[in-house]
Design a protein around this motif. Structure first.
Motif, PDB file in Angstrom:
ATOM      1  N   GLN A  23      27.152  38.692  45.807  1.00  0.00           N
ATOM      2  CA  GLN A  23      26.846  37.800  44.692  1.00  0.00           C
ATOM      3  C   GLN A  23      28.132  37.467  43.972  1.00  0.00           C
ATOM      4  OE1 GLN A  23      24.164  40.304  42.280  1.00  0.00           O
ATOM      5  NE2 GLN A  23      25.828  40.628  40.825  1.00  0.00           N
ATOM      6  N   THR A  24      28.131  36.331  43.283  1.00  0.00           N
ATOM      7  CA  THR A  24      29.355  35.938  42.572  1.00  0.00           C
ATOM      8  C   THR A  24      29.552  36.769  41.310  1.00  0.00           C
ATOM      9  OG1 THR A  24      28.098  34.217  41.447  1.00  0.00           O
ATOM     10  CG2 THR A  24      29.285  33.580  43.462  1.00  0.00           C
ATOM     11  N   PHE A  30      39.148  33.772  42.636  1.00  0.00           N
ATOM     12  CA  PHE A  30      40.365  33.043  42.257  1.00  0.00           C
ATOM     13  C   PHE A  30      40.306  31.634  42.833  1.00  0.00           C
ATOM     14  CE2 PHE A  30      41.821  33.877  46.548  1.00  0.00           C
ATOM     15  CZ  PHE A  30      41.367  35.170  46.822  1.00  0.00           C
ATOM     16  N   PRO A  31      41.003  30.705  42.168  1.00  0.00           N
ATOM     17  CA  PRO A  31      40.968  29.314  42.631  1.00  0.00           C
ATOM     18  C   PRO A  31      41.809  29.134  43.904  1.00  0.00           C
ATOM     19  CG  PRO A  31      42.354  29.518  40.685  1.00  0.00           C
ATOM     20  CD  PRO A  31      41.750  30.866  40.920  1.00  0.00           C
ATOM     21  N   GLY A  35      42.852  24.262  43.316  1.00  0.00           N
ATOM     22  CA  GLY A  35      41.946  24.404  42.175  1.00  0.00           C
ATOM     23  C   GLY A  35      40.594  23.731  42.352  1.00  0.00           C
ATOM     24  N   THR A  36      40.355  23.160  43.528  1.00  0.00           N
ATOM     25  CA  THR A  36      39.065  22.463  43.720  1.00  0.00           C
ATOM     26  C   THR A  36      37.966  23.412  44.184  1.00  0.00           C
ATOM     27  OG1 THR A  36      39.553  21.997  46.041  1.00  0.00           O
ATOM     28  CG2 THR A  36      40.312  20.368  44.396  1.00  0.00           C
ATOM     29  N   TYR A  40      35.231  33.562  46.009  1.00  0.00           N
ATOM     30  CA  TYR A  40      34.675  34.876  45.638  1.00  0.00           C
ATOM     31  C   TYR A  40      34.953  35.787  46.814  1.00  0.00           C
ATOM     32  CZ  TYR A  40      32.754  32.540  41.651  1.00  0.00           C
ATOM     33  OH  TYR A  40      32.643  31.829  40.484  1.00  0.00           O
ATOM     34  N   HIS A  41      35.955  36.614  46.630  1.00  0.00           N
ATOM     35  CA  HIS A  41      36.703  37.208  47.730  1.00  0.00           C
ATOM     36  C   HIS A  41      36.135  38.546  48.192  1.00  0.00           C
ATOM     37  CE1 HIS A  41      40.158  37.885  50.234  1.00  0.00           C
ATOM     38  NE2 HIS A  41      40.419  39.042  49.631  1.00  0.00           N
ATOM     39  N   ALA A  42      36.021  38.706  49.511  1.00  0.00           N
ATOM     40  CA  ALA A  42      35.738  40.019  50.126  1.00  0.00           C
ATOM     41  C   ALA A  42      34.522  40.694  49.485  1.00  0.00           C
ATOM     42  CB  ALA A  42      36.975  40.916  50.037  1.00  0.00           C
ATOM     43  N   LEU A  43      33.432  40.001  49.464  1.00  0.00           N
ATOM     44  CA  LEU A  43      32.208  40.578  48.881  1.00  0.00           C
ATOM     45  C   LEU A  43      31.743  41.784  49.673  1.00  0.00           C
ATOM     46  CD1 LEU A  43      30.320  37.268  48.029  1.00  0.00           C
ATOM     47  CD2 LEU A  43      31.750  38.667  46.522  1.00  0.00           C
TER      48      LEU A  43
END
Ligand SMILES: NC(=O)N[C@@H](O)C(=O)O
Ligand code: NI
Length: 178
Positions: A23-24, A30-31, A35-36, A40-43
């Motif tokens: 989940q976020t 990080f962007p 920046g577009t 949500y890294h390595a969940l």
């Protein structure tokens, strides 16, 4: 008479003994892409144990179950993790027991997952096969494909019925904390 197992809301903390929640909310992010896009890294990590194998991505199209849900068995994948991410953003049920040679009814835990939450079962964690709710639902699944026995099934020692807590019954798809 079946043993009643009340599902509780899925949280990272409560699910930690069984794997990760995708989940976020609360995730490292990080962007990227000028920046577009927010990453949500390595969940969760994909675990591939045993003989050389590959990680694959599949789609499971699950038929819905109607609570109270009667369970008869659990299964485990001793050689790899298995992750489910809902694509239709509907709630679903997750039933687990800690890894080990077997389990007693008291070891079972049921969770009601929101439509914006996925789960990654750690290798060997006992779990019930996919339990979609409300309507036919698609899930992206990431798991291990390769040699070796990676699916053990084990009947429950007695029938179990999973029920939804009245409070969580309307959990629907509202987003979790961001
Ligand atoms: N057997 C299979 O591919 N699916 C199960 O592992 C499951 O957890 O749904
Ligand atoms: Ni499985």
């Amino acid at each position: 008479m079946a043993e009643r197992l009340v599902a509780r809301p899925l949280t990272r903390e409560a699910f930690a003994p069984f794997g990760e929640v995708l989940q976020t909310g609360g995730a490292e992010h990080f962007p990227i892409n000028a920046g577009t896009t927010e990453r949500y890294h390595a969940l969760a990590a994909v675990t591939l144990d045993g003989p050389p194998a590959r990680a694959i991505l599949s789609i499971f199209r699950g038929q819905p179950v109607t609570p109270p849900v009667r369970l008869a068995l659990l299964e485990r994948h001793p050689l790899g993790s298995q992750a489910f991410m809902p694509l239709d953003r509907r709630p679903y049920l997750v039933v687990v027991a800690p890894p080990g040679e077997g389990f007693a009814l008291g070891d079972l835990h049921a969770f009601l997952a929101r439509g914006d939450q996925g789960v990654s079962y750690a290798p060997g964690v006992w779990h019930h096969p996919l339990l979609a709710l409300e309507a036919v639902s698609d899930f992206l699944v990431v798991d291990r494909d390769g040699p070796g026995n990676n699916c053990d099934e084990r009947p429950l020692p007695a029938p179990v019925e999973v029920v939804l807590p009245a409070a969580a019954a309307g959990a629907g798809n509202e987003e979790g904390p961001r």
